[in-house]
Structures are given as structure tokens and as C-alpha cells.
Enzyme design. Structure first.
Site: not given
Length: 250
Positions: A131, A136
């Protein structure tokens, strides 16, 4: 290979970047030839995902992905709803450069993210295929996280060889360009065109350290709540991630 999968040729380093795919969100609705609304799931990141139109707004060349208090808990008992899109089964790429220009609103429990997951699961179930978290953001932070996850980092706990994440200071209330340059031997994270963090492919370590030799698709979602970001404060909602454009080069 599916015709929506773009794999960069080995000759890339000898030439300049060429735009191969983009969305400038100039249409009144989400372009369903490029994106699907993220369906709800049972993980922290997708447990409030919804196709409710109140979680999406396309206007003035921007896409607003929203986190809202659920206005109808009779038909859907979840307290919050969130908007997210992904390009799964519609666009995926292997190696190249991706940039996403966006502005992030802040709220307690807000967790917007831009990330990549494997299209074809070459190595098995998650986290075997890795991933790549381009961006974020948590709550009211003045920084963003740039992170790599894999079997190597999550199951083998190899988080320092090499270091698996970085934080970059940013004024999230402005439009910023969050990016990644993906090469066969390294991932270079960028902010407004400037490299901020490099995750290299290493030799003489477990092979699960580098599952990044296969096509990945794009996810962009305005998440709410979870063990990392904490509880949601309803009075802070609605909250939005405002996307100007997404561009991929090879």
C-alpha cells in the site's frame, strides 16, 4: 493485460514525463469511466463510505468529498457518512508520476487520504501486495503523513530498514500538490513538486519488502474516525477534501 492498465516502458529515464491520464473534475458529475464511489466496508477507513449524493459535490472545476453527520439513521444506522472514489478496474498504472492537487478542511476525527492499492493481487491477500499512502491528514494537524505498508512492514515489523514513513509540514487549508514518483527501485514522495521522502528497494532483505512491481489503482477518500485519528466530533462537520485535479505521467 487489460487496456486500462498503463505500464511504463523501460526507456522512461531517457525521456521527459508525458501525461497519460488525468481528471480535472470539470464535469457536473463524477466521471464514471474513470472512478467508482468507494463502497462501505468494515475497516476504519471505509466503514462510513457512502454513495449518498450529500457526500459529493462537483462545482467550479472541483470535486468535494465530504464527511457528514448522517441525516437519515433510519434507512442507514451509521452516525456518519463519507465520500470517496477509486479507479479500481478503470485505471491502474505501474511506475510513473502521480500528482493530486487538493485542499483539506480540518475537523476532529477527519482523516482524508490519497493512496494506491494493487489492482491484481500478484502476491496474495493484503498486505502482501503493499500500500502506498501518498497523503494522509489527521484532525487539525499542520502536517501530512507519507507512508509505505507491506507484509514486510506490517507482519515482519521491518519499519526502520528502510524507514517506512515521513511527515511533511503543510498549510492544508491551501491548495497543495501531493505527489509520488514511482520507479522500479524506489518511491519518491513529493509535496508541491519537491521531494520529501524516498523509500528504496533494498537488496539482501525479505522479498516482501518490494511488492511494488505491479499495477496499482488510485483511491481518494474523506475518511472519518478510527483507532488512529480518534473519535469524530459531530459539531465539526461537515468537512471536505476538495480535489482540483489528478494527473498521471509516465
Amino acid at each position: 493485460m487489460d487496456d486500462y492498465v498503463y505500464i511504463q516502458r523501460d526507456t522512461r529515464l531517457k525521456s521527459s514525463w508525458q501525461l497519460v491520464w488525468e481528471d480535472t473534475f470539470n464535469k457536473p458529475k463524477i466521471d464514471t469511466t474513470k472512478w467508482t464511489k468507494v463502497p462501505p466496508g468494515k475497516a476504519d477507513w471505509n466503514d462510513y463510505m457512502s454513495s449518498n449524493p450529500a457526500c459529493y459535490n462537483s462545482s467550479e472545476g472541483k470535486l468535494h468529498l465530504k464527511g457528514i453527520v448522517n441525516p437519515d439513521t433510519i434507512s442507514d444506522p451509521r452516525p456518519f457518512l463519507t465520500g470517496g472514489i477509486y479507479s479500481k478496474e478503470k485505471f491502474a498504472f505501474q511506475y510513473g508520476k502521480i500528482e493530486i492537487r487538493a485542499k483539506l478542511e480540518s475537523a476532529q476525527g477527519s482523516w482524508p487520504a490519497m493512496w494506491l492499492l494493487a489492482e491484481q493481487n500478484k502476491y496474495g491477500k493484503y498486505p502482501r501486495n503493499g500500500e502506498i499512502d501518498i497523503m494522509e491528514h489527521l484532525n487539525f494537524d499542520d502536517k501530512v503523513y507519507q507512508t509505505v505498508h507491506s507484509f514486510y512492514t506490517l507482519e515482519l515489523k521491518q519499519k526502520e530498514n528502510p524507514h517506512y514513513y515521513n511527515t511533511a509540514h503543510v498549510n492544508v487549508g491551501d491548495f497543495n500538490t501531493y505527489g509520488l514518483e514511482w520507479y522500479p527501485d524506489k518511491l519518491v514522495f513529493t509535496l508541491n513538486g519537491t521531494p520529501t521522502f524516498t523509500y528504496p528497494k533494498l537488496k539482501n532483505v525479505d522479498v516482501s519488502q518490494w511488492p511494488f512491481d505491479q499495477p496499482f489503482y488510485i483511491l481518494i477518500d474523506q475518511q472519518l474516525g478510527g483507532s488512529w485519528v480518534g473519535k469524530v466530533k459531530p459539531d465539526d462537520l461537515p468537512v471536505s477534501m476538495i480535489i482540483d485535479w489528478v494527473k498521471v505521467y509516465q
